[in-house]
Write an enzyme that holds these catalytic residues in place. Structure first.
Site, PDB file in Angstrom:
ATOM      1  N   ASP A   1       1.388   4.823   2.339  1.00  0.00           N
ATOM      2  CA  ASP A   1       0.986   5.422   3.611  1.00  0.00           C
ATOM      3  C   ASP A   1       1.413   6.891   3.662  1.00  0.00           C
ATOM      4  O   ASP A   1       2.547   7.222   3.300  1.00  0.00           O
ATOM      5  CB  ASP A   1       1.655   4.678   4.775  1.00  0.00           C
TER       6      ASP A   1
ATOM      7  N   ASP B   1       0.853  -1.179   0.000  1.00  0.00           N
ATOM      8  CA  ASP B   1       0.000   0.000   0.000  1.00  0.00           C
ATOM      9  C   ASP B   1       0.894   1.236   0.000  1.00  0.00           C
ATOM     10  O   ASP B   1       2.125   1.111  -0.063  1.00  0.00           O
ATOM     11  CB  ASP B   1      -0.925   0.003   1.237  1.00  0.00           C
TER      12      ASP B   1
ATOM     13  N   ASP C   1      -3.271   4.379   2.830  1.00  0.00           N
ATOM     14  CA  ASP C   1      -3.597   4.715   4.218  1.00  0.00           C
ATOM     15  C   ASP C   1      -3.253   6.177   4.468  1.00  0.00           C
ATOM     16  O   ASP C   1      -2.145   6.618   4.148  1.00  0.00           O
ATOM     17  CB  ASP C   1      -2.769   3.866   5.206  1.00  0.00           C
TER      18      ASP C   1
END
Ligand code: ATP
Ligand code: MN
Ligand code: MN
Length: 396
Positions: free
Chosen positions: A206, A204, A320
């Site tokens: 962040d 992902d 995120d």
């Protein structure tokens, strides 16, 4: 004791936060094997065993050379009997029977596939496996009720399984930056997680968001999310509000690794044009051929097509977002840069060696009975009596 130390082939401190662990791993075969057993333990609700394997793997990651004989490991910390047996098997027989057995086991394969769905944890996967569900197909046929996160996870399964590249992370960074400054001029975003540690890919992307004036960040996340939504950048989002001030048990509860920042777990819709934009601006000309060659290579695969037909021109990426007030920024930055083991070891060091409680919000000195302020990561390391370790050396 001293004789023992003299015959030691390598010397490594037992806390990962005392070591400099770069991405240059000289023992990937051993660390992959131990990481797989760690993952299997974590997925089987055996966290203690999981941590033991993670610590063993991290010690090997910190070694300056490739290990060729078990005798070189004498005196190294964190290598328990079980981990040593796995290492010996690999060094002497070329493979560990336990690792090979685990890899092939239906249970492990099913746990991997099911927890590979965004929104599905070990407990849910376990329950489904007990109901005879081992694959995505079986899950879809089963009529199990899925929550919103799991439905999005299933829908974008193939995209989310693909590692996120640095170029994609940079492209998303530009979008998030635009969103943040549009809704609150002066707000700042910082890339955190694995990409801040110099990783070239991640599961992902962040980001940490703050504003130099304390309090201005309050209510920021819903505005950022609305902006992103209105521009069509979000396929899924779940925002959790800040619960730090309401916490009755104090901000730096010992052994707590779950923080209370306002955060957003999301799935971005990243258009191909946006990706290219980042590649062209972020990479020097000589890198362009390589990237062009790379995208050609991926173009050879079957292209996902939409209902309307024709190639799809976007991909889903997990992102995120975390918002921190400036007074806690250094702690949030340190806490969200990782690696997960490095963070765990920092907190263990703080608690066991310094009688302090470290969280992503604050550092509390139990002996002095007060919070220790910090405006940079360097200051936090100093408070903890540690030599500063830069992000690129926190890859434990
Ligand atoms: P990857 O490339 O796989 O994304 P990563 O190191 O970025 O690797 P993440 O799972 O994105 O891994 O986590 C990044 C950091 O954020 C870690 O250091 C972790 O401790 C922290 N973190 C993740 N989730 C939470 C959470 N729910 N609460 C507090 N901290 C978290
Ligand atoms: Mn990450
Ligand atoms: Mn993350």
């Amino acid at each position: 004791q001293i004789d023992e130390a003299e015959v030691m082939a390598f010397s490594v401190p037992s806390y990962a936060c005392l070591r400099r662990t770069t991405l240059d791993n000289h023992n990937p075969i051993l660390t992959d094997a131990l990481s797989l057993l760690a993952e299997n333990a974590e997925l089987s609700d055996e966290d203690g065993r999981g941590v033991a394997f993670r610590r063993a793997a991290a010690v090997l990651k910190a070694l300056p050379e490739t290990v060729t004989a078990v005798t070189q490991l004498r005196g190294l910390p964190c290598l328990g009997g079980h981990s040593l047996r796995v290492i010996r098997d690999i060094l002497e027989n070329g493979a560990s029977s336990e690792v090979e057995f685990t890899k092939q086991s239906e249970r492990f394969k099913a746990l991997k596939v099911l927890t590979g769905i965004f929104g599905v944890g070990a407990k849910t996967a376990e329950r489904w496996i007990r109901d005879g569900i081992h694959s995505l197909h079986q899950l879809q046929e089963s009529g199990q009720t899925l929550n919103r996160a799991q439905r999005a996870g299933l829908e974008h399964y193939d995209d989310l399984k693909q590692p996120v590249t640095k170029a994609e992370a940079d492209a998303i960074g530009e979008i998030v930056e635009k969103a943040v400054v549009s809704v609150l001029p002066g707000a700042q975003i910082t890339l955190i997680g694995g990409f801040r540690r110099g990783k070239l890919t991640g599961h992902d992307v962040d980001f940490l968001i703050t504003h130099p004036e304390e309090g201005r960040e309050v209510g920021l996340m819903p505005k950022v999310v609305s902006w992103l939504e209105s521009q069509g950048f979000l396929l899924y989002q779940k925002t959790t509000r800040n619960s730090y001030l309401e916490a009755k048990d104090g901000p730096a509860r010992p052994a707590s690794n779950i923080d209370r920042f306002e955060r957003c777990f999301s799935i971005f819709k990243l258009a191909d044009e946006e990706k290219r934009g980042a590649e062209e601006t972020e990479n020097p000309p000589e890198d362009r051929c390589r990237l062009a060659a790379h995208s050609q290579a991926t173009d050879e695969g079957p292209q996902p097509t939409e209902a309307a037909g024709g190639p799809r021109r976007w991909r889903a990426v997990r992102v995120d977002l975390v918002v921190s007030p400036i007074s806690q920024f250094a702690f949030a930055l340190l806490g969200w840069t990782g690696s997960k083991l490095f963070e765990r070891e920092l907190r263990r060091w703080a608690g066991h060696e310094k009688a302090m409680s470290l969280s992503s919000h604050a550092l509390y000195d139990n002996k002095q009975g007060r919070y220790l302020r910090a405006t940079s990561e360097e200051e936090i390391f100093t408070h903890l009596g540690l030599e500063y370790i830069p992000p690129s050396e926190r890859n434990a």
